[in-house]
Design a protein around this motif. Structure first.
Motif, PDB file in Angstrom:
ATOM      1  N   ALA A 240       0.829  -1.203   0.000  1.00 51.86           N
ATOM      2  CA  ALA A 240       0.000   0.000   0.000  1.00 51.86           C
ATOM      3  C   ALA A 240       0.867   1.259   0.000  1.00 51.86           C
ATOM      4  O   ALA A 240       0.590   2.223  -0.727  1.00 51.86           O
ATOM      5  CB  ALA A 240      -0.919  -0.006   1.227  1.00 51.86           C
ATOM      6  N   THR A 241       1.933   1.252   0.793  1.00 51.89           N
ATOM      7  CA  THR A 241       2.828   2.409   0.846  1.00 51.89           C
ATOM      8  C   THR A 241       3.500   2.638  -0.499  1.00 51.89           C
ATOM      9  O   THR A 241       3.596   3.776  -0.979  1.00 51.89           O
ATOM     10  CB  THR A 241       3.886   2.218   1.943  1.00 51.89           C
ATOM     11  N   ALA A 242       3.965   1.559  -1.120  1.00 51.58           N
ATOM     12  CA  ALA A 242       4.635   1.683  -2.423  1.00 51.58           C
ATOM     13  C   ALA A 242       3.691   2.253  -3.479  1.00 51.58           C
ATOM     14  O   ALA A 242       4.087   3.105  -4.289  1.00 51.58           O
ATOM     15  CB  ALA A 242       5.161   0.317  -2.857  1.00 51.58           C
ATOM     16  N   LEU A 243       2.445   1.812  -3.478  1.00 48.77           N
ATOM     17  CA  LEU A 243       1.486   2.301  -4.475  1.00 48.77           C
ATOM     18  C   LEU A 243       1.138   3.772  -4.243  1.00 48.77           C
ATOM     19  O   LEU A 243       0.976   4.541  -5.192  1.00 48.77           O
ATOM     20  CB  LEU A 243       0.229   1.437  -4.442  1.00 48.77           C
ATOM     21  N   LEU A 244       1.025   4.159  -2.980  1.00 45.07           N
ATOM     22  CA  LEU A 244       0.780   5.569  -2.680  1.00 45.07           C
ATOM     23  C   LEU A 244       1.966   6.438  -3.089  1.00 45.07           C
ATOM     24  O   LEU A 244       1.798   7.542  -3.610  1.00 45.07           O
ATOM     25  CB  LEU A 244       0.500   5.735  -1.189  1.00 45.07           C
ATOM     26  N   LEU A 245       3.169   5.922  -2.875  1.00 48.37           N
ATOM     27  CA  LEU A 245       4.372   6.674  -3.277  1.00 48.37           C
ATOM     28  C   LEU A 245       4.419   6.845  -4.793  1.00 48.37           C
ATOM     29  O   LEU A 245       4.795   7.917  -5.288  1.00 48.37           O
ATOM     30  CB  LEU A 245       5.627   5.960  -2.783  1.00 48.37           C
ATOM     31  N   ARG A 246       4.057   5.796  -5.522  1.00 50.30           N
ATOM     32  CA  ARG A 246       4.030   5.941  -6.983  1.00 50.30           C
ATOM     33  C   ARG A 246       3.079   7.066  -7.392  1.00 50.30           C
ATOM     34  O   ARG A 246       3.386   7.875  -8.276  1.00 50.30           O
ATOM     35  CB  ARG A 246       3.607   4.629  -7.653  1.00 50.30           C
ATOM     36  N   GLU A 247       1.927   7.133  -6.732  1.00 51.41           N
ATOM     37  CA  GLU A 247       0.943   8.162  -7.053  1.00 51.41           C
ATOM     38  C   GLU A 247       1.484   9.556  -6.729  1.00 51.41           C
ATOM     39  O   GLU A 247       1.434  10.466  -7.566  1.00 51.41           O
ATOM     40  CB  GLU A 247      -0.337   7.893  -6.263  1.00 51.41           C
ATOM     41  N   ALA A 248       2.001   9.735  -5.520  1.00 53.95           N
ATOM     42  CA  ALA A 248       2.443  11.067  -5.090  1.00 53.95           C
ATOM     43  C   ALA A 248       3.677  11.531  -5.852  1.00 53.95           C
ATOM     44  O   ALA A 248       3.744  12.676  -6.319  1.00 53.95           O
ATOM     45  CB  ALA A 248       2.727  11.049  -3.584  1.00 53.95           C
ATOM     46  N   ILE A 249       4.668  10.646  -5.982  1.00 49.17           N
ATOM     47  CA  ILE A 249       5.892  11.024  -6.706  1.00 49.17           C
ATOM     48  C   ILE A 249       5.583  11.264  -8.172  1.00 49.17           C
ATOM     49  O   ILE A 249       6.104  12.206  -8.790  1.00 49.17           O
ATOM     50  CB  ILE A 249       6.970   9.936  -6.536  1.00 49.17           C
ATOM     51  N   GLY A 250       4.723  10.429  -8.738  1.00 51.10           N
ATOM     52  CA  GLY A 250       4.340  10.619 -10.141  1.00 51.10           C
ATOM     53  C   GLY A 250       3.659  11.955 -10.369  1.00 51.10           C
ATOM     54  O   GLY A 250       3.931  12.641 -11.371  1.00 51.10           O
TER      55      GLY A 250
END
Length: 402
Positions: free
Chosen positions: A324-334
């Motif tokens: 879940a953390t990795a997917l949220l990071l992809r969203e925010a960093i993207g």
């Protein structure tokens, strides 16, 4: 060889070397560097090892599917043994070069220790595994986001379930059993106030050691308190299962409940029939073997490759937290990359907490949004046993903690 030819060859060699070095530098500049401390040894090693596998699987999938806007994630893992001093020393060394854009954290004590320096000096986006209630203080923890509800939120969801489902004529009686740890004691003050507000009687507050051999006295105290519900909180698969077994031996029929890390499927499975009808608050979809949602099916496929881990169709909580953390990071960093923003803590925490109506392909069971740098959503699962087999279903729908 003439002097001119020798000079030309030397120049060509130097040019080639500088080109390769430049290419390597360019490739390195395109990498997104994460630093992730996990307790791979020590009292929480089982949880830390699951979290590391979750991160490795998630990053593998992300990089195979375009990374973050074409940039690969490179993660460095660090065993801090769940010791604050090791975590702080490791963090300062890892971020010294200034190219780490995200740091994990193995719990609230580490986040509390490092946040003053991070707020003033390093300014690195951070998250952690410990959902302590004061992490919603966005001034103290400027660059920290919590992937899930706080412990207070989790108990609040259990209280709401009790109020909605209790059939007695008097006020429901709740016993709260917790470990003598910082996170075990974390929600006490808040739940006392909430119980009073909701007309719930706290029949007993029972503190135990984090690791304890003889739990007989705790079970006797619970039997004497005559609770309708017993909530276990602040454990990592130890102590509370033995109390539950004794309670059933003593014919205590109270409804057993628990917060996030007391709701680990493999732990409850190990208890067996004594844990029948257990209710637990969870903030990720653990029913991976049943889901048709795209990301959950992907995760299910990765779980089947986990060596030395029998496949059950249910996910590990720490493992899912990493995904879940990795997917949220992809969203925010993207989103930050799309806006041509520098990938620093100030920009990334804004992009993270601006996320709205996100379910991560089903990792969260409903669209979630951030509030006070946390995700105050969850589900209550019911764990039942029949013929020695455990089944997990939703006992109450996904909801937001109020």
């Amino acid at each position: 060889m003439t002097r001119r030819l020798a000079l030309q060859m030397a120049a060509a060699t130097a040019f080639a070397g500088s080109t390769i070095a430049g290419l390597r530098a360019a490739l390195a500049a395109d990498e997104l560097k994460f630093w992730i401390p996990v307790p791979l040894t020590g009292p929480l090693a089982i949880t830390g090892q699951a979290q590391q596998i979750g991160w490795q699987h998630a990053i593998d999938w992300l990089n195979k599917n375009g990374g973050v806007k074409g940039r690969n994630i490179v993660a460095s893992f660090y065993d801090d043994e769940y010791k604050v001093e090791l975590g702080v020393a490791g963090f300062k060394k890892a971020v010294a070069d200034g190219d780490v854009i995200f740091s994990g954290g193995d719990g609230t004590p580490f986040i509390r220790a490092i946040s003053p320096d991070n707020n003033e000096t390093y300014k690195v986006l951070m998250s952690s595994t410990g959902p302590s209630s004061d992490l919603v203080d966005t001034k103290k923890y400027k660059y920290h986001f919590l992937v899930g509800p706080t412990y207070t939120d989790q108990v609040a969801m259990l209280f709401d379930y009790i109020k909605a489902n209790f059939k007695g004529s008097a006020a429901p009686r709740v016993a709260f059993v917790y470990s003598a740890t910082e996170f075990g004691r974390d929600p006490l003050e808040n739940i006392r106030a909430r119980a009073k507000e909701q007309g719930i009687t706290i029949a007993l507050e029972q503190e135990t050691k984090f690791v304890e051999v003889d739990v007989t006295a705790h079970a006797i105290n619970l039997r004497n308190a005559k609770p309708d519900y017993v909530i276990f909180h602040g454990y990592a698969g130890n102590v509370w299962p033995e109390i539950v077994k004794l309670l059933r031996d003593y014919r205590v029929e109270a409804q057993i409940m628990g917060t996030l890390f007391s709701s680990q499927p493999e732990v409850i499975s190990s208890i067996g029939d004594a844990a029948d009808n257990y209710l637990g608050t969870v903030c990720f979809d653990l029913l991976v073997g049943q889901s048709q949602k795209p990301m959950v099916k992907t995760i299910d496929g990765y779980l089947k490759t986990w060596k030395d881990k029998p496949y059950t169709g249910y996910a590990n909580i720490g493992y899912m937290q990493s995904w879940a953390t990795a997917l949220l990071l992809r969203e925010a960093i993207g989103n930050a990359i799309d806006k041509n923003l520098a990938l620093n803590g100030d920009n990334l925490i804004k992009e993270m907490t601006a996320i709205k109506d996100f379910d991560g392909g089903g990792v969260f069971g409903m669209p979630i949004s951030f509030e006070d740098n946390r995700i105050p959503y969850g589900v209550i699962y019911r764990y039942t046993f029949k013929d020695g087999k455990m089944t997990v279903v939703e006992a109450a729908p996904w909801t937001k903690a109020e």
